[in-house]
Enzyme design. Structure first.
Site, PDB file in Angstrom:
ATOM      1  N   ASP A 107       0.858  -1.173   0.000  1.00  0.00           N
ATOM      2  CA  ASP A 107       0.000   0.000   0.000  1.00  0.00           C
ATOM      3  C   ASP A 107       0.899   1.229   0.000  1.00  0.00           C
ATOM      4  O   ASP A 107       1.807   1.324   0.821  1.00  0.00           O
ATOM      5  CB  ASP A 107      -0.859  -0.017   1.282  1.00  0.00           C
ATOM      6  N   ASP A 209      -3.237   4.540  -2.435  1.00  0.00           N
ATOM      7  CA  ASP A 209      -4.329   5.071  -1.629  1.00  0.00           C
ATOM      8  C   ASP A 209      -4.862   6.378  -2.234  1.00  0.00           C
ATOM      9  O   ASP A 209      -4.077   7.255  -2.620  1.00  0.00           O
ATOM     10  CB  ASP A 209      -3.774   5.341  -0.221  1.00  0.00           C
ATOM     11  N   GLU A 271      -6.662   3.331  -5.996  1.00  0.00           N
ATOM     12  CA  GLU A 271      -7.960   3.420  -5.310  1.00  0.00           C
ATOM     13  C   GLU A 271      -8.706   4.636  -5.856  1.00  0.00           C
ATOM     14  O   GLU A 271      -8.280   5.766  -5.682  1.00  0.00           O
ATOM     15  CB  GLU A 271      -7.777   3.579  -3.803  1.00  0.00           C
ATOM     16  N   HIS A 332     -11.032  -3.320   3.352  1.00  0.00           N
ATOM     17  CA  HIS A 332     -11.021  -2.923   4.762  1.00  0.00           C
ATOM     18  C   HIS A 332     -11.845  -1.668   5.040  1.00  0.00           C
ATOM     19  O   HIS A 332     -11.879  -1.209   6.176  1.00  0.00           O
ATOM     20  CB  HIS A 332      -9.566  -2.708   5.186  1.00  0.00           C
ATOM     21  N   ASP A 333     -12.451  -1.097   4.011  1.00  0.00           N
ATOM     22  CA  ASP A 333     -13.275   0.102   4.192  1.00  0.00           C
ATOM     23  C   ASP A 333     -14.761  -0.184   4.006  1.00  0.00           C
ATOM     24  O   ASP A 333     -15.573   0.732   4.073  1.00  0.00           O
ATOM     25  CB  ASP A 333     -12.877   1.184   3.156  1.00  0.00           C
TER      26      ASP A 333
HETATM   27  C1  NOJ Z   1      -8.408   4.936   1.877  1.00  0.00           C
HETATM   28  C2  NOJ Z   1      -8.044   3.784   2.750  1.00  0.00           C
HETATM   29  O1  NOJ Z   1      -8.474   2.596   2.158  1.00  0.00           O
HETATM   30  C3  NOJ Z   1      -8.689   4.045   4.091  1.00  0.00           C
HETATM   31  O2  NOJ Z   1      -8.616   2.938   4.931  1.00  0.00           O
HETATM   32  C4  NOJ Z   1      -8.024   5.248   4.692  1.00  0.00           C
HETATM   33  O3  NOJ Z   1      -8.666   5.588   5.904  1.00  0.00           O
HETATM   34  C5  NOJ Z   1      -8.085   6.442   3.749  1.00  0.00           C
HETATM   35  N1  NOJ Z   1      -7.785   6.096   2.391  1.00  0.00           N
HETATM   36  C6  NOJ Z   1      -7.107   7.488   4.163  1.00  0.00           C
HETATM   37  O4  NOJ Z   1      -5.801   7.072   3.870  1.00  0.00           O
END
Ligand code: NOJ
Length: 542
Positions: A107, A209, A271, A332-333
């Site tokens: 990441d 990210d 992302e 994970h989000d």
């Molecule tokens: C996206 C990530 O997947 C998330 O987990 C994170 O909180 C935010 N970006 C900030 O980096």
């Protein structure tokens, strides 16, 4: 890179044919009894990764961090957080993966650092520090408030005031995540150096990210109200036209891609949460940006066969020539797949993910059907939930980040007995775990392994063409995957009713390769094909 699926499979890159498996390092395997997963823990589980037939492991951030956003607040881009191990542990893990023919994706968090990163410590030390302009500093508005109306994803304004120097700095996440200023070329140069640090060590790629947020409006204009706001998440109250998806971001991404292209066989997956028309731009006009711009549409999709079919067809139609597709069901989000669609449809969803054309990304634990774990208020740790308790159940991400369920022993084999894992374990871990499911030929895990095994041994399923099939049943989505003489038919029942289908236009008969009910042999009559409720069929066509 081939620009159509008709090219010979030998020309395909690993990130096109292989399955990406996301490990959330804090939650995978604790090897030292601190209740937090680590790199030596992951190293111990490589046989398991082999058994899943996955190609690449993507590790959520492992760099030093004060952990205000669980590693997405990086305080040193070129090291490993002691909680996870050392650089030597990292090298061992990478070497072991490579020995097994596997890849490792790190990441990369370029949009912001931790406020404890030395760059920000310098930047905030005085207005004339040489690194002042590495971050985004603005004078207060005339009333002393924030410079404009921009909002943090995690609640409240995207600006925090720095008493010492009398200016505000920008952060679209927690206030300990100040955003870098990529209008300053020194910042980009520093990021590219950080990428080279890991590429020189042998890393195979990056998951980048919030890549679509890396540039902000040069004039810092207020964002307009979002007329479609549902009144729930305050961040969605505005249309983010000045903080996201700025045209200038593409130049940055091309520079990042340029670094990757200096090495053999490396990749980046970005992302990006955007509709197709914008998403596709992240492949780059000359396919010179992201190898894979993450396609998250299945995550927010209404779980309806026809809606999903329309989405798949539209995505296929919108891909630029040579752009390689990809699909994601969880990360994970996002709330866990099994919670979003239910345990039975979770099998159908995995059959979809693993038979569509394009690179699949799987989230650890989904292969055993892990569900969201309810987190008692005193254990909630995720910043958006902590900051916004009234919508914690919607925006909190702890439920999908709980420890991997390996076996029925204390702490599910994630951490030694007597240790308190950093997040609570699922209540069902004694039944739902890798050990139990490995012994059950009909389990979710056995299903997943059979499915990935079939996929990885088939050119049709990895690189073959996709064509939708009309089924006449609203609940059923079907399609073929074809490569030369090898042909598969996938039939997915998103509903709870039995359907009798006539698919004889495809072929008279077909062999069962795998069903969600774990049938692996037999022949079906396609003129009278019965599909059970919540059933998915993977059929080999003659
Ligand atoms: C996206 C990530 O997947 C998330 O987990 C994170 O909180 C935010 N970006 C900030 O980096």
């Amino acid at each position: 890179m081939p620009n159509s699926s008709k090219a010979s499979p030998e020309q395909y890159a690993w990130w096109q044919t292989g399955i990406i498996y996301q490990v959330y390092p804090r939650s995978f395997q604790d090897s030292n009894g601190d209740g937090i997963g680590d790199l030596p823990g992951i190293l111990k589980r490589l046989d398991y990764l082999d058994s899943l037939n996955t190609e690449a492991v993507w590790l959520s951030p492992i760099s030093p961090s004060p952990m205000h956003d669980f590693g997405y607040d990086v305080s040193d881009y070129c090291d490993v957080h002691p909680i996870f191990g050392t650089l030597a542990d990292f090298d061992r893990l990478l070497a072991a993966l490579h020995e097994r023919g596997k890849k490792l994706i790190l990441d990369l968090v370029p949009n912001h650092t931790s406020d404890e990163h030395s760059w920000f410590v310098e930047s905030r030390s005085s207005r004339d520090n040489p690194k002042r302009d590495w971050y985004i500093w603005r004078d207060p508005a005339p009333d002393g408030g924030p410079p404009n109306n921009w909002l943090s994803f995690f609640g409240g304004p995207a600006w925090s005031y720095d008493e010492q120097t009398g200016q505000y700095y920008l952060h679209q996440f927690v206030k300990q995540q100040p955003e870098l200023n990529y209008r300053n070329p020194e910042v980009l140069a520093a990021l590219l150096d950080a990428m080279r640090f890991w590429l020189d060590r042998g890393v195979d790629g990056f998951r980048v990210d919030v890549i679509w947020l890396m540039m902000k409006d040069a004039l810092f204009r207020d964002e307009p109200l979002n007329p479609a706001w549902d009144g729930i998440n305050p961040h969605a109250r505005l249309e983010h036209i000045y903080t996201a998806n700025l045209p200038e971001v593409h130049e940055l991404i091309r520079a990042m891609r340029g670094v990757l292209d200096d090495y053999d066989g490396r990749m980046m997956v970005g992302e990006i949460y955007l509709p197709n028309a914008e998403l596709m731009k992240y492949y780059g006009a000359q396919l010179d940006e992201c190898h894979l711009p993450f396609n998250f549409q299945l995550i927010n999709a209404p779980w309806d066969a026809q809606a999903v079919r329309r989405m798949v067809d539209q995505y296929e139609a919108d891909l630029p020539p040579g752009g390689w597709p990809n699909w994601v069901l969880g990360n994970h989000d996002q709330h866990r797949l099994a919670t979003r669609v239910g345990p039975q449809q979770a099998r159908v969803a995995n059959m979809l993910l693993l038979t569509l054309r394009g690179t699949p990304t799987c989230y650890y634990g989904d292969e055993i059907g892990m569900a969201d774990v309810p987190i008692p208020p005193e254990f909630i740790q995720d910043p958006p939930a902590v900051n916004q308790p009234e919508i914690a159940h919607i925006v909190g991400r702890d439920p999908e980040r709980t420890p991997m369920q390996w076996d029925s022993t204390a702490n599910a084999g994630f951490a030694p007995a007597g240790v308190q894992p950093w997040l609570p374990l699922a209540a069902d871990y004694q039944e739902r775990n890798v050990a139990a499911q490995s012994m059950d030929a009909t389990s979710m895990l056995s299903f997943f392994r059979s499915l990935t095994g079939l996929r990885q041994s088939s050119k049709a399923l990895t690189v073959g063409d996709y064509a939708p099939v009309d089924t006449g049943a609203g609940d059923v989505f079907a399609y073929t995957r074809t490569h030369g003489d090898e042909r598969y038919l996938v039939v997915l029942n998103f509903g709870v009713h039995v359907h009798l289908l006539d698919l004889s236009q495809i072929s008279a008969v077909a062999d069962i390769a795998l069903t969600t009910n774990m049938q692996t042999t037999g022949q079906v009559d396609l003129a009278r094909l019965e599909v059970a409720p919540n059933e998915g069929l993977l059929l080999r066509l003659p």
